[in-house]
Write a protein that holds these residues in place. Structure first.
Motif, short mmCIF file in Angstrom:
data_model
loop_
_atom_site.label_atom_id
_atom_site.label_comp_id
_atom_site.label_asym_id
_atom_site.label_seq_id
_atom_site.Cartn_x
_atom_site.Cartn_y
_atom_site.Cartn_z
N GLY A 1 0.81 -1.22 0.00
CA GLY A 1 0.00 0.00 0.00
C GLY A 1 0.84 1.26 0.00
N LEU A 2 2.16 1.11 0.07
CA LEU A 2 3.04 2.30 -0.01
C LEU A 2 3.72 2.34 -1.37
N PRO A 3 4.23 3.52 -1.76
CA PRO A 3 4.79 3.65 -3.12
C PRO A 3 6.05 2.81 -3.28
N VAL A 4 6.10 2.05 -4.36
CA VAL A 4 7.25 1.15 -4.56
C VAL A 4 7.35 0.71 -6.01
N GLY A 5 8.54 0.30 -6.38
CA GLY A 5 8.78 -0.38 -7.65
C GLY A 5 10.01 -1.23 -7.46
N ALA A 6 10.21 -2.21 -8.33
CA ALA A 6 11.41 -3.03 -8.23
C ALA A 6 11.66 -3.66 -9.59
N PHE A 7 12.93 -3.94 -9.84
CA PHE A 7 13.26 -4.68 -11.06
C PHE A 7 14.37 -5.65 -10.70
N GLY A 8 14.29 -6.84 -11.29
CA GLY A 8 15.27 -7.86 -10.94
C GLY A 8 15.37 -8.89 -12.02
N GLY A 9 16.28 -9.83 -11.81
CA GLY A 9 16.42 -10.88 -12.80
C GLY A 9 17.74 -11.59 -12.67
N ARG A 10 18.28 -11.98 -13.82
CA ARG A 10 19.53 -12.75 -13.84
C ARG A 10 20.64 -11.99 -13.14
N GLU A 11 21.40 -12.73 -12.36
CA GLU A 11 22.46 -12.12 -11.57
C GLU A 11 23.51 -11.44 -12.47
N ASP A 12 23.82 -12.08 -13.62
CA ASP A 12 24.86 -11.49 -14.48
C ASP A 12 24.41 -10.15 -15.08
N ILE A 13 23.11 -9.96 -15.22
CA ILE A 13 22.61 -8.66 -15.72
C ILE A 13 22.56 -7.67 -14.56
N MET A 14 21.99 -8.10 -13.46
CA MET A 14 21.79 -7.18 -12.33
C MET A 14 23.12 -6.74 -11.71
N SER A 15 24.15 -7.56 -11.87
CA SER A 15 25.44 -7.19 -11.24
C SER A 15 26.02 -5.92 -11.86
N MET A 16 25.49 -5.51 -13.02
CA MET A 16 25.96 -4.24 -13.61
C MET A 16 25.65 -3.07 -12.66
N PHE A 17 24.69 -3.26 -11.76
CA PHE A 17 24.31 -2.18 -10.84
C PHE A 17 25.11 -2.21 -9.54
N SER A 18 25.97 -3.21 -9.37
CA SER A 18 26.71 -3.29 -8.10
C SER A 18 27.63 -2.08 -7.98
N PRO A 19 27.59 -1.39 -6.83
CA PRO A 19 28.47 -0.22 -6.69
C PRO A 19 29.94 -0.61 -6.59
N LYS A 20 30.21 -1.91 -6.36
CA LYS A 20 31.61 -2.34 -6.21
C LYS A 20 32.28 -2.44 -7.57
N GLU A 21 31.65 -3.24 -8.45
CA GLU A 21 32.31 -3.39 -9.76
C GLU A 21 31.38 -3.04 -10.92
N GLY A 22 30.18 -2.56 -10.59
CA GLY A 22 29.18 -2.35 -11.63
C GLY A 22 29.45 -1.13 -12.49
N THR A 23 28.72 -1.06 -13.58
CA THR A 23 28.93 0.03 -14.53
C THR A 23 27.65 0.80 -14.81
N LEU A 24 26.59 0.43 -14.12
CA LEU A 24 25.31 1.10 -14.40
C LEU A 24 24.87 1.89 -13.18
N HIS A 25 24.44 3.13 -13.43
CA HIS A 25 24.06 4.00 -12.34
C HIS A 25 22.59 3.81 -11.99
N HIS A 26 22.33 3.72 -10.72
CA HIS A 26 20.91 3.71 -10.27
C HIS A 26 20.85 4.29 -8.87
N ALA A 27 20.33 5.52 -8.76
CA ALA A 27 20.16 6.13 -7.45
C ALA A 27 18.69 6.53 -7.30
N GLY A 28 18.35 7.18 -6.22
CA GLY A 28 16.96 7.59 -5.98
C GLY A 28 16.81 7.87 -4.50
#
Ligand SMILES: Cc1ncc(COP(=O)(O)O)c(C=O)c1O
Length: 463
Positions: A294-321
């Motif tokens: 009932g509160l505002p939310v969204g999420a996206f997920g899937g294969r680990e090899d794709i999602m790991s692009m968002f890891s702040p340690k070694e990832g290359t894709l930016h996602h903040a909010g």
């Protein structure tokens, strides 16, 4: 006030009754126009002649400013799976409120909810949170583009994925603008989007294997992803055939294209989402609505090899909010998911079947060309007896029903049924047979009331 077309004495009586029952809503709507354009900040909840202002919800009931009670079949456009003021959700949210709302630091509720979702939804090995389904689909598409190094996206005609630019392609085109059924035009849903956005969007007809295959072959080297709702939500609650989703899975694998299931609405179909029901696992999945309790939310997920692009340690894709993984939404979501057991899904889905049958029987008994489409706890009323397989079937029925959906919606409000003005009903887990009977009886009365109007203005809908 926007005028609605042809009216007779029955529809005038429906309007008069609505005005009489909702005088406070009418006043508030007029006050709202002082600072909100048209008095509105969410077009999907606006309806003719003015929307009802709600003040309170309890279980599957909702109460308006004038004290009228409704069975809530809107459920905030499908997101309130457990209805209103659920005791356990209220308790965890209240407790979290007393500790503070959001910290600019991680909070353990984030990985607790993530663990629950990863465990349930077959395709989701890793997940990230955002604040809406819109953001979720935008980020899933970005991930697919980054992962494949390609730009083009295939989207279904009539598919709704929120309000970012790419998602606004061919959401609700007129049949004239839409062009060839096998190779639809890309039609912007909103103004203000650069034309070149749509150079990277290919539109295909839902559930049409041959046309989709041709589009994929024509663009095979440029395609990053296909995004699809396993059950089209806004287009009219239209389930995909298993054959179609299986075809999409096989061809995307073969061609190196990512398959994204937009399950923002369909996680309410089964414990592990529609993908579990269909037994088809996409590469990426987007979620929202019910996972926030009932509160505002969204999420996206899937294969680990794709999602790991968002890891702040070694990832290359930016996602903040600023509000990503908001603790209030996370703690509410944890309880909402824990309360959504396999048993609960079975019960609410069975009630959905019962409601679809009840409404279909009413249309047949009264002699009106009407039917329901849908699956599980979601359904939409269409004024046709033809099968609804894709957007155009739904649009054709809509075009052929004039102002009937508007008056049906108002008449049902007068009978204490609150549903989406587009004719969609979403069940919630506190509902029982009584609420199903309540809706079916109200629709019966509305059909009886509206039959003379249908005779006069829409005779082709009399059976
Ligand atoms: C399938 C689907 N995707 C995405 C969205 C967008 O979600 P939101 O309204 O949270 O941005 C919706 C909203 O109805 C939806 O039904």
């Amino acid at each position: 006030m926007k005028k609605v077309g042809s009216q007779n004495k029955e529809t005038q009586a429906i309007l008069d009754c609505y005005f009489k029952r909702t005088t406070k809503s009418r006043e508030l709507n007029s006050e709202a126009t002082r600072s909100l354009p048209g008095g509105d900040t969410r077009q999907s909840v606006y309806f003719y002649p003015y929307p009802t202002y709600m003040v309170r919800g309890e279980g599957c009931y909702i109460f308006d400013q004038d004290g009228n009670q409704y069975i809530d079949y809107m459920n905030n456009y499908t997101s309130l799976f457990h209805g209103h003021n659920h005791r356990k959700i209220r308790e965890v949210v209240t407790k979290q409120l007393t500790c503070g709302t959001v910290f600019g630091a991680p909070h353990k509720s984030q990985f607790e909810l993530a663990d629950i979702i990863c465990e349930r939804v077959p395709s989701i090995e890793n997940i990230r949170f955002c604040n809406s389904g819109t953001e979720a689909t935008m980020l899933a598409i970005r991930a697919a583009r980054a992962y494949t190094g390609k730009d083009k996206i295939i989207k279904m005609e009539g598919g709704y994925h929120g309000t970012h630019d790419v998602a606004e392609a061919s959401v609700s085109p007129s049949l004239e603008e839409a062009g060839d059924a096998e190779s639809p035009n890309v039609v912007p849903y909103s103004r203000g989007i650069p034309e070149n956005t749509f150079e990277n969007v290919v539109i295909v007809p839902f559930n049409n294997v041959q046309a989709t295959k041709s589009a994929i072959h024509a663009h095979r080297d440029e395609l990053a992803a296909i995004i699809v709702e396993p059950v089209m939500n806004a287009a009219g609650t239209i389930p995909a055939t298993k054959e179609y989703l299986r075809f999409l899975r096989d061809i995307t694998k073969k061609e190196g294209i990512l398959l994204i299931f937009d399950e923002v609405a369909t996680l309410r179909m089964s414990f592990g989402g529609a993908q579990q029901y269909y037994e088809i696992t996409p590469d990426l999945t987007t979620l929202g609505k019910i996972i926030g309790g009932g509160l505002p939310v969204g999420a996206f997920g899937g294969r680990e090899d794709i999602m790991s692009m968002f890891s702040p340690k070694e990832g290359t894709l930016h996602h903040a909010g600023t509000f990503n993984g908001h603790p209030l939404a996370m703690v509410a979501g944890i309880v909402a998911m824990q309360e959504s057991t396999i048993e609960v899904y079975k019960q609410v889905n069975a009630l959905g079947d019962s409601l679809r049958k009840g409404i279909n029987d009413v249309f047949a008994d009264i002699g009106i060309a009407g039917s329901t489409s849908g699956m599980g706890s979601l359904l939409t009323i269409h004024y046709t007896t033809n099968e609804i397989k894709d957007y155009r079937d739904s649009k054709r029925a809509q075009d052929g029903s004039g102002q009937l959906p508007t008056f049906m919606h108002l008449c049902l409000l007068n009978h204490g049924i609150f549903m989406a003005s587009r004719g969609q009903l979403a069940l919630s887990t506190p509902m029982r047979e009584d609420e199903i009977r309540g809706a079916v009886n109200a629709i019966r009365e509305a059909c009886v009331t509206l039959k003379p109007y249908i005779h006069q203005f829409l005779p082709h809908l009399i059976k």
